[in-house]
Design an enzyme around this catalytic site. Structure first.
Site, PDB file in Angstrom:
ATOM      1  N   LEU A   1       0.844  -1.189   0.000  1.00  0.00           N
ATOM      2  CA  LEU A   1       0.000   0.000   0.000  1.00  0.00           C
ATOM      3  C   LEU A   1       0.882   1.243   0.000  1.00  0.00           C
ATOM      4  CD1 LEU A   1      -2.712  -1.052   2.607  1.00  0.00           C
ATOM      5  CD2 LEU A   1      -2.967  -0.887   0.119  1.00  0.00           C
TER       6      LEU A   1
ATOM      7  N   SER B   1       0.973   5.609  -0.475  1.00  0.00           N
ATOM      8  CA  SER B   1       0.144   6.810  -0.338  1.00  0.00           C
ATOM      9  C   SER B   1       0.722   8.014  -1.054  1.00  0.00           C
ATOM     10  CB  SER B   1      -0.013   7.143   1.151  1.00  0.00           C
ATOM     11  OG  SER B   1       1.245   7.485   1.704  1.00  0.00           O
ATOM     12  N   GLY B   2       1.931   7.896  -1.580  1.00  0.00           N
ATOM     13  CA  GLY B   2       2.633   9.047  -2.125  1.00  0.00           C
ATOM     14  C   GLY B   2       3.523   9.714  -1.096  1.00  0.00           C
ATOM     15  N   GLY B   3       3.475   9.242   0.156  1.00  0.00           N
ATOM     16  CA  GLY B   3       4.308   9.787   1.208  1.00  0.00           C
ATOM     17  C   GLY B   3       5.639   9.073   1.324  1.00  0.00           C
ATOM     18  N   VAL B   4       6.504   9.610   2.172  1.00  0.00           N
ATOM     19  CA  VAL B   4       7.856   9.077   2.313  1.00  0.00           C
ATOM     20  C   VAL B   4       7.852   7.684   2.941  1.00  0.00           C
ATOM     21  CG1 VAL B   4      10.095   9.445   3.414  1.00  0.00           C
ATOM     22  CG2 VAL B   4       8.864  11.377   2.434  1.00  0.00           C
ATOM     23  N   ASP B   5       7.059   7.483   3.991  1.00  0.00           N
ATOM     24  CA  ASP B   5       7.100   6.219   4.719  1.00  0.00           C
ATOM     25  C   ASP B   5       6.754   5.023   3.840  1.00  0.00           C
ATOM     26  OD1 ASP B   5       7.844   7.522   7.036  1.00  0.00           O
ATOM     27  OD2 ASP B   5       5.787   7.744   7.753  1.00  0.00           O
TER      28      ASP B   5
ATOM     29  N   LEU C   1      -4.963   3.326  -2.635  1.00  0.00           N
ATOM     30  CA  LEU C   1      -6.382   3.238  -2.309  1.00  0.00           C
ATOM     31  C   LEU C   1      -7.024   4.614  -2.417  1.00  0.00           C
ATOM     32  CD1 LEU C   1      -6.372   0.878   0.815  1.00  0.00           C
ATOM     33  CD2 LEU C   1      -6.314   0.307  -1.627  1.00  0.00           C
TER      34      LEU C   1
ATOM     35  N   CYS D   1     -10.151   2.756   9.779  1.00  0.00           N
ATOM     36  CA  CYS D   1      -9.669   2.642   8.404  1.00  0.00           C
ATOM     37  C   CYS D   1      -8.724   1.455   8.254  1.00  0.00           C
ATOM     38  CB  CYS D   1      -8.969   3.931   7.983  1.00  0.00           C
ATOM     39  SG  CYS D   1      -8.408   3.945   6.270  1.00  0.00           S
TER      40      CYS D   1
ATOM     41  N   GLY E   1       3.541   1.309   5.150  1.00  0.00           N
ATOM     42  CA  GLY E   1       4.572   2.097   5.813  1.00  0.00           C
ATOM     43  C   GLY E   1       4.280   2.390   7.262  1.00  0.00           C
TER      44      GLY E   1
ATOM     45  N   CYS F   1      -7.613  11.263   8.258  1.00  0.00           N
ATOM     46  CA  CYS F   1      -7.195  10.838   6.928  1.00  0.00           C
ATOM     47  C   CYS F   1      -8.177  11.223   5.830  1.00  0.00           C
ATOM     48  CB  CYS F   1      -6.954   9.333   6.929  1.00  0.00           C
ATOM     49  SG  CYS F   1      -8.349   8.355   7.547  1.00  0.00           S
TER      50      CYS F   1
END
Length: 439
Positions: free
Chosen positions: A82, A84-88, A108, A176, A200, A277
């Site tokens: 999964l 999210s476009g984030g760093v983690d 998602l 979630c 992440g 979120c």
């Protein structure tokens, strides 16, 4: 077309130039080499001299450290990651890929607030998706978009709205994780041949050995106690937990940031997401007002019963809240809510002895590892997402209304306890707090 997806979910749609998910030819191991992290683990220039025996040993040691939570010893696994476009989540994907696993990334797309379109100038998830695509392109990992808007509304948002109407404040991230990320999504890919789902999250799952497959998988704290997210994963079932990998569970946040820079990730400088979120740029008060409305009520001082002012509805407030009361002579804290009469009680003496909170009851118990603790067993208790734990003891009770419950006795007061909190007992507990149980 993915006919294996459960009937209530839309088909998983491949993004941009990706081949269909059900490609009969899996990627070969030559496309997924084991990668050393020599360039990632030091400030040395990328041009590397011929390795010596000592140098090779150092590279192996660093690689094991970085991939210890990524099941490197079991490669190659098929892992649904999964992102999210984030760093983690991006670093988690890179670690799994470097460990030799065959990865497919999934983004998602959850609840898109059609009623709030005018709050932003562009689609709120468009930038996230672009970053996720760029990260996947660097290592040639396919990215799929999964639309779970209906599921998110039915199983998370609508539940939150109903709970607020009852005067409670559920945690949307807990819901979630349980109902969407590792619920509806897990069901959607159940028959696609993935060994694990990864994300992440800052947490660590210890799975049983191949010689002891009947043993439970255990949720443990991450190495980074401040970023640790086991609180938000505390409602997962054993069947969910057995399918999860959290590659960042063995790494601290500052090391994740350094890895992102050394890996050259396009999103290495992105700030961590904050807030609830599903709200995006919408203020929480505006969301509550849109879906529940307003109903004028009164604010009373808890000790004297004196009238202090009016409020817009008890659902805008939670126990311990200080901000947004707009009362002179403070600071004031919300200490109680009368849901039936729409009254909010406040106090300037929030930490006085008569308002001590050191006992509460928890219900809907579900234990990862066994049937739970014995009476008076000394445990650690977390009552909110923070690094702090309380020492506590528990006593088992059985009631006709709530079934089996635990009475939790803290070793010291916690003035922020309220009926809407969701404690974790040990690393293996999953608990919900029924309304009105804090005392």
């Amino acid at each position: 077309m993915l006919r294996v997806v459960v009937s209530t979910l839309p088909a998983l749609r491949p993004l941009l130039r990706r081949r269909p998910l059900l490609n009969p030819k899996p990627p070969t191991r030559s496309r997924l080499p084991q990668r050393t992290f020599r360039a990632l683990s030091s400030s040395a220039p990328s041009a590397t001299p011929a390795p010596s025996a000592a140098g090779a040993g150092e590279a192996v040691e660093v690689e094991e450290h970085l991939t210890r939570c990524a099941a490197a010893g079991r490669a190659p696994l098929r892992v649904a990651v999964l992102v999210s476009g984030g760093v983690d989540s991006s670093v988690a994907l890179r670690l799994l890929h470097a460990a030799g696993h065959r990865c497919t990334a999934f983004y998602l797309k959850i609840w898109f607030q059609e009623d709030f379109r005018n709050f932003w100038s562009e689609c709120p998830w468009d930038e996230d998706l672009k970053y996720a695509q760029a990260v996947c392109d660097k290592i040639d990992v396919p990215l799929e978009v999964v639309h779970l808007s209906d599921e998110y509304w039915n199983h998370v948002v609508s539940h939150i709205i109903n709970e607020y109407r009852c005067g409670r404040t559920p945690n949307p991230d807990v819901l979630c994780n349980t109902r969407i990320k590792f619920g509806a999504f897990l069901e959607a890919i159940e028959n696609l041949g993935f060994d694990y789902i990864a994300s992440g999250h800052y947490a660590h799952v210890v799975h049983p050995s191949v010689e002891n497959t009947d043993a439970p998988s255990l949720l443990q704290l991450s190495k980074d106690k401040i970023k640790d997210q086991t609180y938000f994963l505390s409602h997962l079932s054993q069947s969910q937990l057995r399918r999860l990998l959290f590659p960042l569970g063995c790494i601290k946040k500052d090391e994740v940031r350094r890895l992102a820079a050394q890996m050259g990730l396009p999103n290495q400088g992105r700030k961590d997401s904050q807030g609830i979120c599903f709200l995006g740029k919408v203020k929480f008060s505006e969301f509550v007002e849109r879906h529940i409305g307003e109903m004028e009520g009164i604010i009373l001082e808890a000790e004297s019963g004196d009238y202090l002012g009016n409020h817009r509805g008890f659902w805008f407030y939670t126990i311990g809240q200080r901000q947004g009361l707009r009362l002179a002579g403070g600071p004031w804290y919300v200490v109680e809510k009368d849901v039936q009469n729409n009254v909010v009680f406040v106090s300037r003496n929030y930490y006085s002895l008569d308002k001590r909170r050191c006992t509460f009851r928890v219900g809907s118990l579900n234990w990862f590892d066994d049937s739970g603790p014995g009476n008076s067993e000394r445990l650690k208790c977390k009552v909110r997402h923070s690094p702090e734990f309380h020492d506590c003891t528990v006593t088992k009770e059985h009631t006709e209304e709530n079934g089996d419950v635990l009475v939790v006795h803290l070793s010291e007061d916690d003035q922020g306890l309220a009926a809407e909190r969701a404690p974790i007992l040990r690393a293996g507990a999953k608990c919900e707090v029924p309304a009105g149980t804090a005392s």
